[in-house]
Scaffold this motif. Structure first.
Motif, short mmCIF file in Angstrom:
data_model
loop_
_atom_site.label_atom_id
_atom_site.label_comp_id
_atom_site.label_asym_id
_atom_site.label_seq_id
_atom_site.Cartn_x
_atom_site.Cartn_y
_atom_site.Cartn_z
N UNK A 1 -8.82 -2.61 8.05
CA UNK A 1 -10.00 -2.32 7.24
C UNK A 1 -9.65 -1.46 6.03
N UNK A 2 -8.54 -0.74 6.15
CA UNK A 2 -8.14 0.19 5.09
C UNK A 2 -6.63 0.11 4.88
N UNK A 3 -6.20 0.09 3.61
CA UNK A 3 -4.77 0.04 3.30
C UNK A 3 -4.40 1.20 2.39
N UNK A 4 -3.13 1.56 2.46
CA UNK A 4 -2.58 2.62 1.60
C UNK A 4 -1.38 2.04 0.89
N UNK A 5 -1.34 2.14 -0.45
CA UNK A 5 -0.29 1.53 -1.25
C UNK A 5 0.57 2.62 -1.86
N UNK A 6 1.89 2.47 -1.69
CA UNK A 6 2.83 3.46 -2.20
C UNK A 6 4.14 2.78 -2.57
N UNK A 7 5.00 3.52 -3.24
CA UNK A 7 6.32 2.97 -3.56
C UNK A 7 7.24 3.06 -2.35
N UNK A 8 7.15 4.15 -1.61
CA UNK A 8 8.00 4.38 -0.44
C UNK A 8 7.17 4.90 0.72
N UNK A 9 7.54 4.52 1.94
CA UNK A 9 6.85 5.01 3.13
C UNK A 9 7.52 6.31 3.59
N UNK A 10 7.37 7.35 2.78
CA UNK A 10 7.92 8.65 3.15
C UNK A 10 7.04 9.28 4.23
N UNK A 11 7.53 10.37 4.80
CA UNK A 11 6.73 11.06 5.81
C UNK A 11 5.42 11.57 5.21
#
Length: 263
Positions: free
Chosen positions: A37-47
């Motif tokens: 239902x919800x997404x998070x977009x980033x360049x890297x999956x850092x902590x």
């Protein structure tokens, strides 16, 4: 929407089968049957990115760079990658990467628009389905929409177009540039290609001192905008895509640039 359904949409944008052989893209953590239902977009999956995704209630993280790149022989909390995988699984968050497949199909095209180029082709074409296509590949090369400008003027345009605090330049700032090559990310390996293609300047990132001065000596100016400096356009593009084609709640990582410590 299920993870598998969202992946179908992402595959239309940049098919994972077209990623370079050494790459690791697609669904790296999670299950296709999980609900999103919800997404998070980033360049890297850092902590930090994972922690912020948890706070936002995200069900899936979509990144450009793969969380799992080299062989992962064990998943344990004492390993920095394993620790992140465990945290994702604990919170039922899937993780999906679009790396060189996105570079080949989208990244260069997005960058060329920001840089005001026309008559563009792929800087380094790749074979798709056994056939080379000059419109598909790593980077782009083309000419300016207007007359050539000085290297200094164009460096300023790169800086401002990508909303950067600075760029590094190798070359005579007064030289005129009109044929522009761009290789978002780490483009040291594309210097010979840009030279053969007759580029006046290569816009890229991660250029070390010796590569920069060697390129300049061969007649190719370099504008180093940083690895993140160009590729952060992935985040905005994917957010607009998902907001336009889905009813998902879309969250994005805020831009975070390296900086020079001046005090």
């Amino acid at each position: 929407m299920k993870v598998s359904e969202l992946i179908e949409l992402l595959e239309e944008e940049a098919p994972s089968k077209d990623a370079l052989d050494w790459d690791n893209v697609g669904l790296l953590v999670g299950d296709g049957d999980w609900e999103v239902k919800s997404v998070y977009i980033a360049l890297d999956a850092t902590e930090d990115v994972i922690n912020r995704a948890i706070l936002k209630g995200a069900d899936m993280i979509i990144t450009h760079h793969p969380l799992i790149f080299s062989n992962l022989n064990r998943v344990v909390g004492t390993d920095y990658v394993g620790k992140r995988v465990i945290k994702l699984l604990e919170h039922d968050i899937a993780c999906y990467a679009m790396h060189t497949n996105f570079d080949i199909h989208r990244m260069g095209h997005l960058a060329e628009k920001k840089l005001g180029l026309e008559h563009t082709i792929a800087l380094d074409p790749v074979e798709i389905g056994g056939k080379e296509d000059v419109n598909v590949g790593i980077g782009r090369i083309g000419s300016l929409l207007n007359d050539p400008v000085t290297l200094r003027e164009y460096a300023r345009k790169v800086r401002d177009s990508f909303d950067l605090p600075y760029v590094r330049v190798y070359g005579d700032e007064s030289q005129m540039v009109g044929t522009i090559a761009i290789s978002p990310g780490s483009g040291k390996s594309e210097i010979p290609t840009a030279l053969r293609a007759g580029a006046d300047v290569l816009v890229t990132g991660d250029i070390d001192h010796h590569s920069g001065i060697d390129a300049e000596a061969q007649g190719l100016a370099i504008i180093d905008a940083g690895h993140y400096g160009i590729e952060h356009i992935f985040i905005e593009h994917m957010a607009l895509l998902l907001k336009g084609k889905t009813a998902l709640d879309v969250h994005t990582e805020e831009k975070s640039m390296p900086y020079w410590l001046s005090e």
